[in-house]
Every structure is written in structure tokens, then in C-alpha cells.
Motif scaffolding. Structure first.
Motif, PDB file in Angstrom:
ATOM      1  N   MET A   1      -2.990  17.481 -24.696  1.00  0.00           N
ATOM      2  CA  MET A   1      -1.860  18.559 -25.069  1.00  0.00           C
ATOM      3  C   MET A   1      -1.164  19.344 -23.889  1.00  0.00           C
ATOM      4  N   PRO A   2      -2.180  19.839 -23.076  1.00  0.00           N
ATOM      5  CA  PRO A   2      -1.311  20.331 -21.777  1.00  0.00           C
ATOM      6  C   PRO A   2      -0.451  19.326 -21.119  1.00  0.00           C
TER       7      PRO A   2
ATOM      8  N   LEU B   1      -3.956  20.609 -38.133  1.00  0.00           N
ATOM      9  CA  LEU B   1      -4.073  19.168 -37.327  1.00  0.00           C
ATOM     10  C   LEU B   1      -2.471  18.533 -37.823  1.00  0.00           C
ATOM     11  N   SER B   2      -2.102  18.687 -38.934  1.00  0.00           N
ATOM     12  CA  SER B   2      -0.678  18.313 -39.395  1.00  0.00           C
ATOM     13  C   SER B   2       0.322  18.706 -38.548  1.00  0.00           C
ATOM     14  N   ALA B   3       0.289  20.096 -38.525  1.00  0.00           N
ATOM     15  CA  ALA B   3       1.046  20.843 -37.644  1.00  0.00           C
ATOM     16  C   ALA B   3       1.082  20.363 -36.075  1.00  0.00           C
ATOM     17  N   LEU B   4       0.348  20.038 -35.540  1.00  0.00           N
ATOM     18  CA  LEU B   4       0.075  19.761 -34.209  1.00  0.00           C
ATOM     19  C   LEU B   4       0.660  18.231 -34.174  1.00  0.00           C
TER      20      LEU B   4
ATOM     21  N   ASP C   1       3.074  17.110 -36.125  1.00  0.00           N
ATOM     22  CA  ASP C   1       4.430  16.920 -36.037  1.00  0.00           C
ATOM     23  C   ASP C   1       4.996  17.784 -34.839  1.00  0.00           C
ATOM     24  N   ARG C   2       4.230  18.361 -34.097  1.00  0.00           N
ATOM     25  CA  ARG C   2       4.709  18.919 -32.723  1.00  0.00           C
ATOM     26  C   ARG C   2       4.912  17.778 -31.916  1.00  0.00           C
ATOM     27  N   VAL C   3       3.850  16.918 -31.677  1.00  0.00           N
ATOM     28  CA  VAL C   3       3.495  15.995 -30.749  1.00  0.00           C
ATOM     29  C   VAL C   3       4.844  14.845 -31.170  1.00  0.00           C
ATOM     30  N   ALA C   4       4.947  14.720 -32.385  1.00  0.00           N
ATOM     31  CA  ALA C   4       6.065  13.596 -32.867  1.00  0.00           C
ATOM     32  C   ALA C   4       7.399  13.991 -32.339  1.00  0.00           C
ATOM     33  N   ALA C   5       7.630  15.414 -32.528  1.00  0.00           N
ATOM     34  CA  ALA C   5       8.892  15.948 -32.044  1.00  0.00           C
ATOM     35  C   ALA C   5       9.393  16.013 -30.632  1.00  0.00           C
ATOM     36  N   VAL C   6       8.200  15.952 -29.556  1.00  0.00           N
ATOM     37  CA  VAL C   6       8.601  15.900 -28.349  1.00  0.00           C
ATOM     38  C   VAL C   6       9.175  14.872 -27.638  1.00  0.00           C
ATOM     39  N   ARG C   7      10.208  14.931 -26.872  1.00  0.00           N
ATOM     40  CA  ARG C   7      10.755  13.636 -26.308  1.00  0.00           C
ATOM     41  C   ARG C   7      10.846  13.892 -24.732  1.00  0.00           C
ATOM     42  N   TYR C   8      10.762  12.601 -24.152  1.00  0.00           N
ATOM     43  CA  TYR C   8      10.964  12.858 -22.516  1.00  0.00           C
ATOM     44  C   TYR C   8      11.944  11.699 -22.140  1.00  0.00           C
ATOM     45  N   PRO C   9      13.252  12.112 -22.391  1.00  0.00           N
ATOM     46  CA  PRO C   9      14.398  11.290 -22.050  1.00  0.00           C
ATOM     47  C   PRO C   9      15.016  11.164 -20.618  1.00  0.00           C
ATOM     48  N   LEU C  10      14.438  12.237 -19.859  1.00  0.00           N
ATOM     49  CA  LEU C  10      14.907  11.994 -18.229  1.00  0.00           C
ATOM     50  C   LEU C  10      14.018  11.291 -17.653  1.00  0.00           C
ATOM     51  N   PRO C  11      14.511  10.326 -16.751  1.00  0.00           N
ATOM     52  CA  PRO C  11      13.590   9.329 -16.180  1.00  0.00           C
ATOM     53  C   PRO C  11      12.832  10.001 -14.796  1.00  0.00           C
ATOM     54  N   LEU C  12      11.843  11.119 -15.001  1.00  0.00           N
ATOM     55  CA  LEU C  12      11.247  11.882 -14.260  1.00  0.00           C
ATOM     56  C   LEU C  12      10.064  10.987 -13.837  1.00  0.00           C
ATOM     57  N   PRO C  13       9.056  11.229 -12.629  1.00  0.00           N
ATOM     58  CA  PRO C  13       8.067  10.382 -12.295  1.00  0.00           C
ATOM     59  C   PRO C  13       7.022  10.356 -13.451  1.00  0.00           C
TER      60      PRO C  13
ATOM     61  N   GLN D   1      14.958  20.897 -24.500  1.00  0.00           N
ATOM     62  CA  GLN D   1      14.795  22.239 -24.780  1.00  0.00           C
ATOM     63  C   GLN D   1      13.491  22.702 -24.335  1.00  0.00           C
ATOM     64  N   PRO D   2      13.391  24.264 -24.371  1.00  0.00           N
ATOM     65  CA  PRO D   2      12.317  24.858 -23.790  1.00  0.00           C
ATOM     66  C   PRO D   2      11.125  24.787 -24.798  1.00  0.00           C
ATOM     67  N   GLU D   3      11.335  24.781 -26.220  1.00  0.00           N
ATOM     68  CA  GLU D   3      10.438  24.978 -27.124  1.00  0.00           C
ATOM     69  C   GLU D   3       9.255  23.940 -27.077  1.00  0.00           C
ATOM     70  N   PRO D   4       9.592  22.574 -26.932  1.00  0.00           N
ATOM     71  CA  PRO D   4       8.547  21.687 -27.181  1.00  0.00           C
ATOM     72  C   PRO D   4       7.293  22.172 -26.267  1.00  0.00           C
ATOM     73  N   GLN D   5       7.337  22.739 -25.045  1.00  0.00           N
ATOM     74  CA  GLN D   5       6.070  23.154 -24.544  1.00  0.00           C
ATOM     75  C   GLN D   5       5.380  24.218 -24.984  1.00  0.00           C
ATOM     76  N   ALA D   6       6.159  25.333 -25.446  1.00  0.00           N
ATOM     77  CA  ALA D   6       5.365  26.165 -26.240  1.00  0.00           C
ATOM     78  C   ALA D   6       4.784  25.783 -27.598  1.00  0.00           C
ATOM     79  N   ALA D   7       5.690  25.020 -28.274  1.00  0.00           N
ATOM     80  CA  ALA D   7       5.107  24.416 -29.616  1.00  0.00           C
ATOM     81  C   ALA D   7       3.976  23.755 -29.486  1.00  0.00           C
ATOM     82  N   LEU D   8       3.632  22.982 -28.372  1.00  0.00           N
ATOM     83  CA  LEU D   8       2.601  21.983 -28.330  1.00  0.00           C
ATOM     84  C   LEU D   8       1.382  23.098 -27.814  1.00  0.00           C
ATOM     85  N   ILE D   9       1.617  24.108 -26.867  1.00  0.00           N
ATOM     86  CA  ILE D   9       0.299  24.888 -26.686  1.00  0.00           C
ATOM     87  C   ILE D   9      -0.107  25.762 -27.855  1.00  0.00           C
ATOM     88  N   ALA D  10       1.012  26.103 -28.616  1.00  0.00           N
ATOM     89  CA  ALA D  10       0.688  26.952 -29.958  1.00  0.00           C
ATOM     90  C   ALA D  10      -0.193  26.250 -30.805  1.00  0.00           C
ATOM     91  N   ALA D  11       0.319  24.944 -30.970  1.00  0.00           N
ATOM     92  CA  ALA D  11      -0.336  23.893 -31.865  1.00  0.00           C
ATOM     93  C   ALA D  11      -1.783  23.878 -31.562  1.00  0.00           C
TER      94      ALA D  11
END
Length: 553
Positions: A312-313, A14-17, A19-31, A535-545
Motif C-alpha cells: 500500500m505505501p 478490507l472492502s474499503a481498502l 475500493d481505494r486501490v481500485a480507484a487509484v490511477r497512474y496515467p502519467l508515464p513516470l518511471p 489528484q492528491p486524494e489517492p495517496q492519503a486515501a490509500l494510507i488511511a485505508a
């Protein structure tokens, strides 16, 4: 008996998950980016303020958060449940700006530290201190206005509350102050039990129903209080409210009704004990009964854990959309500069630089044009060709980026607009024209140094003019077929071996100059996008966690 799963492996997952959630960013103004950012923040709040602390300390007191709309009577209700005034109640709204947590004195250590709500500064109140005697320096009512002060949690202790039960009076969920609304939502996320308070006049308002439905989706422990109901309409209002609960799938949520009384409008902030006795008994039973308490805690905790399967998905999908948009923006830059690189090389080979004033100077060289004037004209023409290549690449990038919503967040060039035409902060970077000019002048200086090195070995009396040799070399390199005569004259003046050597070195230098300019501008266009670190890593990191957590469960 506590039925929560508190194995170390689950807590680590749960702690690892988290950390993954805290690391993800959504800077681009997509819908979907605003919703993803809100979902991420809500999930982090639940993990930090409720789930992780609860799993680490299942024996901690049950926390019931009292929330609701402006003027619903939350402070009066909590005062009445405690049996004395701990939260200021009154007719001026909104009253509750600083959340107040009340617990038994023996339970104060559970809340005086940072176990829950770690971002809130604790203000500890003396036992039984009347609110009327608190000075402005006690931090009671000011920290959550629109100033920059840190959020504060005021803690009170009361012997009238049983051990194992804590009550928290939250700010209004529909407060006019944005910080209060955000804090109210965060406090609700920290609750073992959420008590939603509404009134006979406002029970159909949209905001509390949105929160109720969200809590139902997470299977949180809920209670509703229908407050300030006039005696003459209590039956009709209760029937309509029950119907709304049933339609929302909340028919099994416990509901308590508090009649409208003189005390409800601020007459001391306390209702008769009989008005709140059923709700108090319900809370005491949930916090004290050895069979009921574990079920209440487990239900809310498991509800949050179960919600991760969908939340998470969604966060991962939003991260993937960010990366896909970043790739599209990057591809537009790559494609534009690749095309212009090929085109610029072709134009150099065709002798496009030897045109206009440069061609005029060459035709009049050496009678009416000096070597310096010819070199100046050639350098200016070369700079114009390379500037044209960069400008054409920018135009292509702009055309593509203007069709991409994500590009609105990315400064496009040295002008003060984004690709979407929106203003950005002034940049101190030099203009493209200036940078290209510096690069081609540097090319000229190095070419002159090459020539001087070769001419230096000649006999002093027979040595040709280095500047004239440089002018001939530059004309031969940049003139294509029209510059063939310059190459022949160069060979005549310095000899074929030296001429070949000069042309080889000059050609490599010219290619390097072109590649350097285009590569530098290419990197400059991508730098603002790279700075966003999509980066592509957050998507895989979230699902892996999530997968690891589900395995541990």
C-alpha cells in the motif's frame, strides 16, 4: 476450528481498502508507473479472487492451483490426482487455454457462483463426461486465445476428490499468449495453496522462480513438483533443485518428485496412482485435518494481509509521484501565461499595437485611409500581439514539458503532437490564430456598439460618423503615446464627457478581451492534463485505508 479473523469490522475495512486501490490511477508515464499499475492489478486480483472471499467463507473448500511453465505436465498431474481425464493433456503446447476447476459434487455450489474469480464466465460440465465427447460448442478450449471472447472457467465435479478440496489447472505462466499469462497469474492469486510444477529440464527457468519469490514474500502456502525426472538422474536433479530452493529462501517448501513415465508424454493423460500418491495425501491432509486446514488457510490469508504494509505505501508513493508531476506540468502552464499576461498588458500600454500597417493607416487617416481600413489594421495588429503572447507561452511550456517524462501522455496543443513531439489524434478544435481572431473581432463589434449608443443621442445634423469615432477610440486605446492625438480628436468630436466614458468602457473591454483570450488558452493547455484527474486524494486515501485495516487487525 477456523482461526481466520472474520469480524465484520475487519471485512468492512478490507472492502474499503479494496475500493481505494481500485480507484487509484497512474496515467502519467513516470518511471515507476508501469510497475505501480501491475502492483495495483495484482493486489486487486488477490483481494477480489482470494482474500475477501476466503474471509467471508472460511468454510469453503481449500483451492489448490496447479501452475507452471509450458509443457511441465500440469494437466497430466491434475488428471492423475483426480483419477480420470478432466483436463486435456498432450504433446502439443500450450494445451491448457481454458482453466479447469475440479471439485467434489457436494462442493460445486462454492464455485458455480461468483464467490471467487468473478470475472470468469462459468461453463458447467456434465458429470463424468469424457473430453473426447465434448463438442466445439461446449466452450472447452477456445475462450482464451487471442480473440475478444470473455475468459471462461470450466468446472468439473469428481467423486474421487474428497469434500473440501478443489484443484484448478491454470494456463501456462510463460504462455506465448499474453492473456493466458495474465490469467495464470490471476488464478495463482486466488489459491489457498499454489502447486508450482516444473521439469528436470526446466527447473532453473526464471519465470517460475520470480513467482515463487513473490509468493514467499507474501508467505503463501507453496508446494513444488519436480516432474518428468528420469530415474537415472533423479538424485542429482533433486540435489540441485534443493540447492536452488535453499538459496532462494524456500528450503522449507514441500517438494514432490514425479518420475518420467510413458504416460508423461501424453499416453492417456494419467500417471500411475503411486506416482502422485504422496502429493495427493499431502493435499487431502491439508484440506481435511481439523488442525492443519485452519493453519493453511490462515497462513495464506495473513500473508496477503501482512504484505499490505509494504504494498500500500508503494502504491501511495506512486500516486504521490503522479500528483507531483501533475503539479510541475500545471506550474509550467501557470508561469508561462502569468508572464505573458504581464508582458501583453505592458505592450498594450506602450502602444505596441499602433505599429506597422496600423501606424501607416493612422498617419494617413482620414485623408488616405478610411475608418474601416484603420480599424481593420488595428484589429489585425492587436490579434498579432495577442497571438504572439499565446505562442510565447506555448514555447515556454514546451521547453519545460519536454524535460518532463510525464508530459508524453498529455496532448500539448492544436497541432498533432504532444509536448514531447509524439503524434496524437487529430483535434477538431480551431487553431489558436482563429480563436484569437474571433475574440478581437468581437471586441471591435462591441466597441462599435458602444460608439453607436453614444452617438445616437447627438443631433442628427451634428452627429459624427460612428465608424470614424470607433476608429479614433480604438487608436487612442491601442496607440499609447502615439495615439494621444486620436484621443484629443475624439474629445473634440464627441465632447470630453462622452470621450472619457467611451475610453473607460473601451479600456475595460480591451482588458476583458486580453484576459479572456489568455484564460481560454490557459484552460485549453491544462484540459488534457485535467482530464487525467491526477489528484492528491489517492495517496492519503490509500494510507488511511491501510491504517484503518491495521487498527482492526
Amino acid at each position: 476450528m477456523v482461526t481466520l479473523d472474520v469480524r465484520p469490522q475487519l471485512l468492512d475495512a478490507l472492502s474499503a481498502l479494496r475500493d481505494r486501490v481500485a480507484a487509484v490511477r497512474y496515467p502519467l508515464p513516470l518511471p515507476g508507473a508501469p510497475r505501480a499499475r501491475v502492483s495495483r492489478d495484482e493486489l486487486l486480483a488477490q483481494l477480489d479472487d482470494y482474500l475477501v472471499p476466503r474471509l467471508r467463507s472460511p468454510q469453503a473448500p481449500l483451492l489448490a492451483v496447479i501452475g507452471g511453465s509450458t509443457g511441465a505436465g500440469k494437466s497430466t498431474l491434475i488428471n492423475s490426482l483426480v483419477g480420470r481425464q478432466v483436463s486435456e493433456a498432450g504433446v502439443l503446447r500450450p494445451t491448457t487455454r481454458t482453466p479447469v476447476l475440479v471439485c467434489h459434487p457436494d462442493d460445486h455450489h462454492w464455485f458455480s457462483g461468483m464467490r471467487v474469480l468473478p470475472e470468469l464466465t462459468r461453463v458447467w460440465m456434465p458429470r463424468q463426461e469424457p473430453l473426447s465427447r465434448l463438442s466445439d460448442t461446449d466452450g472447452c478450449e477456445e475462450p482464451l486465445t487471442d480473440d475478444d471472447s470473455a475468459p471462461v472457467l470450466r468446472i468439473e465435479v469428481a467423486d474421487t476428490l474428497p469434500r473440501g478440496l478443489a484443484l484448478l489447472d491454470a494456463p501456462d505462466i510463460d504462455s506465448l499468449v499474453a492473456r493466458n499469462r495474465v490469467l495464470a497469474a490471476r488464478l495463482i492469486s486466488a489459491a489457498d495453496v499454489w502447486i508450482m510444477v516444473t521439469t528436470a529440464a526446466r527447473y532453473a527457468d526464471a519465470v517460475p522462480w520470480h513467482l515463487l519469490r513473490s509468493a514467499k514474500e507474501q508467505d503463501a502456502a507453496l508446494v513444488t513438483v519436480l516432474d518428468r525426472v528420469p530415474h537415472q538422474i533423479v538424485t542429482e536433479v533433486s540435489r540441485q533443485y534443493d540447492a536452488l530452493l535453499d538459496r532462494a529462501g524456500l528450503g522449507d517448501v514441500p517438494r514432490f518428485t514425479v518420475p518420467e513415465l510413458p504416460e508423461s508424454t501424453g499416453g492417456g493423460g494419467l500417471l500411475p496412482f503411486t506416482a502422485v500418491a504422496p502429493l495427493r495425501a499431502w493435499l487431502v491432509q491439508r484440506s481435511q485435518d481439523p488442525d492443519t486446514r485452519p493453519r493453511v488457510l490462515a497462513r495464506t490469508a495473513r500473508g496477503v494481509l501482512d504484505s499490505l504494509s509494504s504494498r500500500m505505501p508503494e502504491l501511495a508513493a506512486a500516486a504521490a509521484a503522479q500528483y507531483a508531476a501533475s503539479l510541475r506540468l500545471t506550474a509550467a502552464v501557470e508561469d508561462a501565461f502569468d508572464k505573458e499576461r504581464v508582458r501583453a498588458h505592458g505592450r498594450l500600454q506602450d502602444g505596441a499595437v499602433l505599429a506597422g500597417d496600423a501606424l501607416k493607416r493612422w498617419r494617413s487617416f482620414p485623408l488616405d485611409s478610411t475608418p474601416g481600413e484603420l480599424l481593420d489594421a488595428l484589429v489585425e495588429s492587436l490579434g498579432a500581439l495577442l497571438l504572439c503572447a499565446v505562442t510565447a507561452a506555448d514555447e515556454h511550456i514546451g521547453d519545460v514539458w519536454r524535460r518532463e517524462p510525464a508530459a508524453r501522455a498529455v496532448p500539448f496543443d492544436d497541432r498533432t503532437t504532444t509536448a514531447a513531439g509524439e503524434p496524437v489524434a487529430e483535434t477538431s478544435a480551431a487553431s489558436v490564430e482563429h480563436r484569437v481572431g474571433v475574440a478581437v473581432r468581437r471586441w471591435r463589434r462591441v466597441l462599435e456598439e458602444y460608439t453607436e449608443d453614444e452617438v445616437r443621442d447627438f443631433d442628427h445634423a451634428a452627429a459624427p460618423d460612428p465608424e470614424a469615432v470607433t476608429a479614433l477610440l480604438a487608436t487612442a486605446l491601442l496607440g499609447g503615446r502615439r495615439g494621444a492625438a486620436a484621443g484629443e480628436t475624439l474629445a473634440e468630436q464627441v465632447g470630453a464627457p462622452v470621450a472619457v466614458r467611451l475610453r473607460d468602457r473601451g479600456s475595460r473591454l480591451l482588458t476583458d478581451c486580453l484576459e479572456h483570450i489568455l484564460a481560454a488558452e490557459h484552460e485549453r493547455r491544462l484540459a488534457p492534463l485535467d482530464a487525467l484527474e491526477v489528484q492528491p486524494e489517492p495517496q492519503a486515501a490509500l494510507i488511511a485505508a491501510l491504517s484503518v485495516l491495521q487498527k482492526e487487525r
